[in-house]
Design a protein around this motif. Structure first.
Motif, PDB file in Angstrom:
ATOM      1  N   LEU A 151       0.847  -1.204   0.000  1.00 49.69           N
ATOM      2  CA  LEU A 151       0.000   0.000   0.000  1.00 49.69           C
ATOM      3  C   LEU A 151       0.879   1.250   0.000  1.00 49.69           C
ATOM      4  O   LEU A 151       0.598   2.234  -0.699  1.00 49.69           O
ATOM      5  CB  LEU A 151      -0.912   0.022   1.242  1.00 49.69           C
ATOM      6  CG  LEU A 151      -2.072  -0.973   1.286  1.00 49.69           C
ATOM      7  CD1 LEU A 151      -2.774  -0.907   2.637  1.00 49.69           C
ATOM      8  CD2 LEU A 151      -3.077  -0.694   0.168  1.00 49.69           C
ATOM      9  N   LEU A 152       1.992   1.184   0.742  1.00 47.19           N
ATOM     10  CA  LEU A 152       2.849   2.363   0.876  1.00 47.19           C
ATOM     11  C   LEU A 152       3.674   2.656  -0.375  1.00 47.19           C
ATOM     12  O   LEU A 152       4.262   3.734  -0.497  1.00 47.19           O
ATOM     13  CB  LEU A 152       3.762   2.212   2.098  1.00 47.19           C
ATOM     14  CG  LEU A 152       3.066   2.515   3.429  1.00 47.19           C
ATOM     15  CD1 LEU A 152       3.889   2.059   4.613  1.00 47.19           C
ATOM     16  CD2 LEU A 152       2.767   4.013   3.541  1.00 47.19           C
ATOM     17  N   LYS A 157      -1.466   6.820  -1.117  1.00 42.72           N
ATOM     18  CA  LYS A 157      -2.087   6.124   0.028  1.00 42.72           C
ATOM     19  C   LYS A 157      -1.623   6.710   1.369  1.00 42.72           C
ATOM     20  O   LYS A 157      -2.246   6.503   2.395  1.00 42.72           O
ATOM     21  CB  LYS A 157      -1.746   4.624  -0.028  1.00 42.72           C
ATOM     22  CG  LYS A 157      -2.414   3.886  -1.185  1.00 42.72           C
ATOM     23  CD  LYS A 157      -3.791   3.455  -0.780  1.00 42.72           C
ATOM     24  CE  LYS A 157      -4.637   2.705  -1.766  1.00 42.72           C
ATOM     25  NZ  LYS A 157      -4.258   2.514  -3.108  1.00 42.72           N
ATOM     26  N   GLU A 158      -0.505   7.426   1.323  1.00 39.98           N
ATOM     27  CA  GLU A 158      -0.003   8.024   2.586  1.00 39.98           C
ATOM     28  C   GLU A 158      -1.033   9.003   3.137  1.00 39.98           C
ATOM     29  O   GLU A 158      -1.544   9.849   2.395  1.00 39.98           O
ATOM     30  CB  GLU A 158       1.328   8.747   2.355  1.00 39.98           C
ATOM     31  CG  GLU A 158       2.482   7.786   2.243  1.00 39.98           C
ATOM     32  CD  GLU A 158       3.843   8.491   2.139  1.00 39.98           C
ATOM     33  OE1 GLU A 158       3.946   9.694   2.442  1.00 39.98           O
ATOM     34  OE2 GLU A 158       4.796   7.797   1.730  1.00 39.98           O
ATOM     35  N   GLY A 159      -1.351   8.859   4.396  1.00 38.60           N
ATOM     36  CA  GLY A 159      -2.317   9.765   5.037  1.00 38.60           C
ATOM     37  C   GLY A 159      -3.738   9.593   4.532  1.00 38.60           C
ATOM     38  O   GLY A 159      -4.561  10.491   4.676  1.00 38.60           O
ATOM     39  N   SER A 160      -4.045   8.426   3.952  1.00 42.10           N
ATOM     40  CA  SER A 160      -5.387   8.249   3.350  1.00 42.10           C
ATOM     41  C   SER A 160      -6.361   7.470   4.247  1.00 42.10           C
ATOM     42  O   SER A 160      -7.544   7.381   3.956  1.00 42.10           O
ATOM     43  CB  SER A 160      -5.259   7.507   2.014  1.00 42.10           C
ATOM     44  OG  SER A 160      -4.839   6.173   2.245  1.00 42.10           O
ATOM     45  N   HIS A 177       2.865  -0.571  13.507  1.00 47.15           N
ATOM     46  CA  HIS A 177       2.747   0.827  13.930  1.00 47.15           C
ATOM     47  C   HIS A 177       3.545   1.752  12.995  1.00 47.15           C
ATOM     48  O   HIS A 177       3.052   2.822  12.620  1.00 47.15           O
ATOM     49  CB  HIS A 177       3.216   0.970  15.377  1.00 47.15           C
ATOM     50  CG  HIS A 177       2.999   2.335  15.945  1.00 47.15           C
ATOM     51  ND1 HIS A 177       1.735   2.854  16.154  1.00 47.15           N
ATOM     52  CD2 HIS A 177       3.879   3.324  16.317  1.00 47.15           C
ATOM     53  CE1 HIS A 177       1.835   4.070  16.640  1.00 47.15           C
ATOM     54  NE2 HIS A 177       3.119   4.379  16.743  1.00 47.15           N
ATOM     55  N   GLU A 178       4.753   1.328  12.653  1.00 47.02           N
ATOM     56  CA  GLU A 178       5.574   2.183  11.771  1.00 47.02           C
ATOM     57  C   GLU A 178       4.893   2.386  10.419  1.00 47.02           C
ATOM     58  O   GLU A 178       4.856   3.494   9.892  1.00 47.02           O
ATOM     59  CB  GLU A 178       6.977   1.582  11.583  1.00 47.02           C
ATOM     60  CG  GLU A 178       7.874   1.756  12.790  1.00 47.02           C
ATOM     61  CD  GLU A 178       7.833   3.180  13.379  1.00 47.02           C
ATOM     62  OE1 GLU A 178       7.973   4.154  12.628  1.00 47.02           O
ATOM     63  OE2 GLU A 178       7.631   3.311  14.610  1.00 47.02           O
ATOM     64  N   ARG A 179       4.323   1.323   9.856  1.00 46.80           N
ATOM     65  CA  ARG A 179       3.615   1.455   8.556  1.00 46.80           C
ATOM     66  C   ARG A 179       2.360   2.310   8.724  1.00 46.80           C
ATOM     67  O   ARG A 179       2.058   3.161   7.892  1.00 46.80           O
ATOM     68  CB  ARG A 179       3.200   0.077   8.012  1.00 46.80           C
ATOM     69  CG  ARG A 179       4.273  -0.654   7.186  1.00 46.80           C
ATOM     70  CD  ARG A 179       5.399  -1.107   8.050  1.00 46.80           C
ATOM     71  NE  ARG A 179       6.376  -1.925   7.346  1.00 46.80           N
ATOM     72  CZ  ARG A 179       7.468  -2.395   7.932  1.00 46.80           C
ATOM     73  NH1 ARG A 179       7.724  -2.120   9.216  1.00 46.80           N
ATOM     74  NH2 ARG A 179       8.318  -3.128   7.253  1.00 46.80           N
ATOM     75  N   LEU A 180       1.627   2.033   9.808  1.00 43.41           N
ATOM     76  CA  LEU A 180       0.347   2.733   9.985  1.00 43.41           C
ATOM     77  C   LEU A 180       0.548   4.226  10.246  1.00 43.41           C
ATOM     78  O   LEU A 180      -0.304   5.044   9.875  1.00 43.41           O
ATOM     79  CB  LEU A 180      -0.457   2.086  11.122  1.00 43.41           C
ATOM     80  CG  LEU A 180      -1.008   0.699  10.772  1.00 43.41           C
ATOM     81  CD1 LEU A 180      -1.578   0.007  12.010  1.00 43.41           C
ATOM     82  CD2 LEU A 180      -2.079   0.785   9.683  1.00 43.41           C
ATOM     83  N   MET A 181       1.688   4.589  10.840  1.00 41.27           N
ATOM     84  CA  MET A 181       1.949   6.010  11.076  1.00 41.27           C
ATOM     85  C   MET A 181       2.088   6.777   9.756  1.00 41.27           C
ATOM     86  O   MET A 181       1.961   7.993   9.708  1.00 41.27           O
ATOM     87  CB  MET A 181       3.198   6.203  11.945  1.00 41.27           C
ATOM     88  CG  MET A 181       2.966   5.954  13.414  1.00 41.27           C
ATOM     89  SD  MET A 181       1.654   6.998  14.122  1.00 41.27           S
ATOM     90  CE  MET A 181       0.275   5.906  14.121  1.00 41.27           C
ATOM     91  N   LYS A 182       2.365   6.032   8.668  1.00 39.80           N
ATOM     92  CA  LYS A 182       2.422   6.694   7.353  1.00 39.80           C
ATOM     93  C   LYS A 182       1.060   6.633   6.655  1.00 39.80           C
ATOM     94  O   LYS A 182       0.667   7.556   5.949  1.00 39.80           O
ATOM     95  CB  LYS A 182       3.465   5.998   6.471  1.00 39.80           C
ATOM     96  CG  LYS A 182       4.876   6.112   7.019  1.00 39.80           C
ATOM     97  CD  LYS A 182       5.903   5.646   6.017  1.00 39.80           C
ATOM     98  CE  LYS A 182       7.314   5.761   6.551  1.00 39.80           C
ATOM     99  NZ  LYS A 182       7.969   4.460   6.708  1.00 39.80           N
ATOM    100  N   LEU A 183       0.335   5.545   6.871  1.00 40.09           N
ATOM    101  CA  LEU A 183      -0.937   5.360   6.145  1.00 40.09           C
ATOM    102  C   LEU A 183      -2.097   6.167   6.751  1.00 40.09           C
ATOM    103  O   LEU A 183      -2.995   6.621   6.043  1.00 40.09           O
ATOM    104  CB  LEU A 183      -1.314   3.869   6.134  1.00 40.09           C
ATOM    105  CG  LEU A 183      -0.460   2.990   5.213  1.00 40.09           C
ATOM    106  CD1 LEU A 183      -0.643   1.514   5.549  1.00 40.09           C
ATOM    107  CD2 LEU A 183      -0.801   3.243   3.747  1.00 40.09           C
ATOM    108  N   ILE A 186      -3.350  12.469   9.701  1.00 43.29           N
ATOM    109  CA  ILE A 186      -3.230  13.179  10.978  1.00 43.29           C
ATOM    110  C   ILE A 186      -4.650  13.388  11.518  1.00 43.29           C
ATOM    111  O   ILE A 186      -5.547  13.787  10.780  1.00 43.29           O
ATOM    112  CB  ILE A 186      -2.450  14.489  10.799  1.00 43.29           C
ATOM    113  CG1 ILE A 186      -0.993  14.129  10.483  1.00 43.29           C
ATOM    114  CG2 ILE A 186      -2.544  15.362  12.060  1.00 43.29           C
ATOM    115  CD1 ILE A 186      -0.052  15.266  10.245  1.00 43.29           C
ATOM    116  N   GLY A 187      -4.847  13.028  12.774  1.00 43.77           N
ATOM    117  CA  GLY A 187      -6.194  13.055  13.360  1.00 43.77           C
ATOM    118  C   GLY A 187      -6.870  11.692  13.301  1.00 43.77           C
ATOM    119  O   GLY A 187      -7.903  11.492  13.930  1.00 43.77           O
ATOM    120  N   GLY A 188      -6.280  10.780  12.541  1.00 39.92           N
ATOM    121  CA  GLY A 188      -6.827   9.411  12.445  1.00 39.92           C
ATOM    122  C   GLY A 188      -6.456   8.577  13.666  1.00 39.92           C
ATOM    123  O   GLY A 188      -5.603   8.964  14.474  1.00 39.92           O
TER     124      GLY A 188
END
Ligand SMILES: C[S@@+](CC[C@H](N)C(=O)[O-])C[C@H]1O[C@@H](n2cnc3c(N)ncnc32)[C@H](O)[C@@H]1O
Ligand SMILES: O=c1cc(-c2ccc(O)cc2)oc2c(O)c(O)ccc12
Length: 250
Positions: A151-152, A157-160, A177-183, A186-188
């Protein structure tokens, strides 16, 4: 093993589903208090398809895997509060938390649901179809890490993603967590299940049965990492088996 013993004992006792209190779901003062919470505020408001899925799962030999309904209720509230539309589910099993998300997000919402085991997902699938939410689910049979990495590869997809629920192999939570911090935008929100690992996080290692030690070690390491992560606001809520709620802030 404790879960297998619990399963055999409750099966032998002929317990009804609503009487079963899972060992990993009892972090409160007493089982009675947990039962009270379930009976007064969780079960009366549980959607009919979720109740059906929970009951269909109760006779499966790994039924202790299913997300605790009280934790699920909080997850549904969070999904609503952030108006989640694009979500990720890591660790599906028969789909209690997946169906919960599918019932909660809007009709044009999407869930990327990842699990190494399609067979258990297919146990819950007829109930998801009957509930009319299958079109929101993209099930991917795979280890989750390569799916997140794929996905990355797409910068768009970043921040989507609005929301992710993580309930799979505990040793990989730090990597998810590291992957999800990119996906995640902000606010998610990202929610991690089992972060108190049956309460074993506060026991000396020697007092923890051998088969619970790896999970305890993963939870301890993950809890430290997340506590020191300035990219998120957090709350470790003692619901179910402990759920850590993270809100991405940077
Ligand atoms: C505790 S269960 C998930 C329960 C689910 N959230 C529910 O509400 O029923 C954990 C799931 O993670 C899956 N799993 C284990 N390792 C995995 C991995 N590396 N990637 C994706 N799924 C994995 C297992 O097959 C299992 O179905
Ligand atoms: O007892 C468990 C074990 C797991 C588990 C272990 C290893 C994996 O690769 C995935 C899952 O997950 C559990 C869980 O999520 C739960 O709510 C209760 C117990 C267990």
């Amino acid at each position: 093993m404790i879960n297998l013993v619990y399963y055999l004992v409750t099966a032998a006792m002929g317990s009804t589903n609503e009487e079963i209190i899972k060992p990993h779901a009892v972090l409160l003062q007493s089982k009675e208090l947990y039962k009270y919470i379930l009976q007064t505020s969780v079960y009366p408001r549980e959607a009919a398809p979720l109740k059906e899925l929970r009951e269909a799962t109760a006779t499966h030999h790994m039924s202790f895997y299913a997300t605790a309904p009280d934790a699920g209720q909080l997850v549904a509230l969070l999904l609503k509060m952030v108006n989640a539309k694009q979500t990720i589910e890591i660790g599906v099993y028969t789909g209690y938390s997946l169906l919960l998300a599918a019932l909660t997000i809007p009709d044009d919402g999407k869930i990327t649901a990842i699990d190494i085991n399609r067979t258990t997902y297919e146990m819950g699938l007829p109930i998801m179809k009957k509930a009319g939410v299958e079109h929101k689910i993209n099930f991917i049979e795979s280890p989750a890490l390569p799916v997140l990495d794929k996905l990355l590869e797409d910068k768009e997809k970043e921040g989507s993603i609005d929301f992710a629920f993580v309930d799979a192999d505990k040793g990989n939570y730090k990597n998810y967590h590291e992957r999800l911090m990119k996906l995640i935008k902000i606010g998610g929100i990202v929610v991690y299940d089992n972060t108190l690992w049956g309460g074993t996080v506060v026991l000396p290692e020697d007092d923890v049965p051998e088969f619970e030690r790896e999970g305890r070690k993963s939870a301890l390491e993950f809890n430290q990492k997340i506590s020191a992560d300035p990219r998120v606001e957090i709350c470790l809520a003692p619901l179910g088996d402990g759920i850590t709620i993270c809100r991405r802030i940077s």
